[in-house]
Design a protein around this motif. Sequence first.
Motif, short mmCIF file in Angstrom:
data_model
loop_
_atom_site.label_atom_id
_atom_site.label_comp_id
_atom_site.label_asym_id
_atom_site.label_seq_id
_atom_site.Cartn_x
_atom_site.Cartn_y
_atom_site.Cartn_z
N UNK A 1 29.50 37.08 51.00
CA UNK A 1 30.93 37.34 50.92
C UNK A 1 31.18 38.35 49.81
N UNK A 2 31.97 39.38 50.10
CA UNK A 2 32.37 40.36 49.08
C UNK A 2 33.85 40.68 49.25
N UNK A 3 34.56 40.70 48.14
CA UNK A 3 35.96 41.12 48.15
C UNK A 3 36.08 42.33 47.23
N UNK A 4 36.48 43.47 47.77
CA UNK A 4 36.54 44.70 46.99
C UNK A 4 37.92 45.33 47.11
N UNK A 5 38.33 45.99 46.04
CA UNK A 5 39.63 46.64 45.98
C UNK A 5 39.52 48.00 45.30
N UNK A 6 40.44 48.88 45.63
CA UNK A 6 40.62 50.13 44.89
C UNK A 6 42.10 50.23 44.55
N UNK A 7 42.40 50.41 43.29
CA UNK A 7 43.80 50.45 42.88
C UNK A 7 44.29 51.89 42.69
N UNK A 8 43.97 52.46 41.53
CA UNK A 8 44.52 53.77 41.17
C UNK A 8 43.54 54.92 41.34
N UNK A 9 42.38 54.65 41.90
CA UNK A 9 41.41 55.72 42.12
C UNK A 9 40.55 55.39 43.34
N UNK A 10 40.03 56.44 43.98
CA UNK A 10 39.12 56.25 45.11
C UNK A 10 37.84 55.62 44.60
N UNK A 11 37.27 54.70 45.38
CA UNK A 11 36.12 53.92 44.93
C UNK A 11 35.06 53.86 46.02
N UNK A 12 33.80 54.05 45.65
CA UNK A 12 32.68 53.93 46.58
C UNK A 12 31.94 52.64 46.29
#
Length: 340
Positions: free
Chosen positions: A121-132
């Motif tokens: 299980x993985x939970x990932x977010x990007x807020x104020x910048x592009x994310x790889x």
Amino acid sequence: MTEHTYSEAEYDAITDAAAHWCMRLHAEDCTEAERQAFELWRDADPLHAFEYDAMLDIWDVAEHLPRSAIAPDPAPTPVAIMPVKPTTSWRTWGMAAAITVLALPVAAYSGWNLGWLPNAYQHVQAQDSVRLVTLEDGTQVQLNLGTDLTYLNFKDQRRVILKKGEAFFTVSHDTRHPFIVKAAKGQVRVTGTRFNVWMYDDQVRVNLVEGSVLVTSNDTLPGDGLRLTAGMQAGYRDGDFSPQISQTYATDNALAWLSGKLVLDNLPLSEALPLINRYLANPVMIADQGTGRLRIGGIYNINEMKRLVPSLPKVLPVYLTQNKDGNPVLNALPQQPPKS
């Protein structure tokens, strides 16, 4: 100041309390007094908030488990520090069961073998910048601003739930474990390819760069959906029986965000605003259909979209007002009568 060290019993009690509050706050009969009591509990200790957020992640996972995995018959008694009221719906009972199952290693192992429960299980977010990010299976995902997604690895499939935003996937090839992206009520199914999924409210758009995918607008309907090949696009909204398929071209700007840009190519405001609002905490509305027909073009930096809204009256024949919810509203300027 000495940091408090929790005993195992104290930690378990906090986890149980978090599970209780998670179930109660999702219950239809949850009262305002209970919500206030929860806020007092959550704010009393940083660990309370941490455990509750972790329980929300489990709840989110449980929402996407097969119903047979979360609602066995007869309905089990949920783990809680207080009894759940008899009026609680089957769905809440099922979620409670899922919380219990996901917390028990033996049950989780059985659930994995049956294809009910994930082992990663993985939970990932990007807020104020592009994310790889790289998912557990080796798939690479580039997340646009304001994007939130969850990855689950099941025995027979890999699944991503795109909660909001936009993501470009380079999927690790595995013919035995299809890769499925769920967005709104539809989904995209692949084994290994490169594609982009954009979502705003109930609108979804899929752009395929390489390989092939199957797209459905409602994953409760029979069949695997419509097949896209490289250079094709599918779009749908909640309630659509089937996605709308179209061809893309070299000049298509759907992937400009990968370079930090939003390109509006002489679009009507009614079509441009969902693309703009994706980046705004307070979305812009249009006053009427006439305003929506006004066209806008230009290339904008996705990190500076907040500056675009107040500048619109300088480039379009519009003025800004505000609705009762505090949203900016674009209104077309009245047309001047022709001079006689």
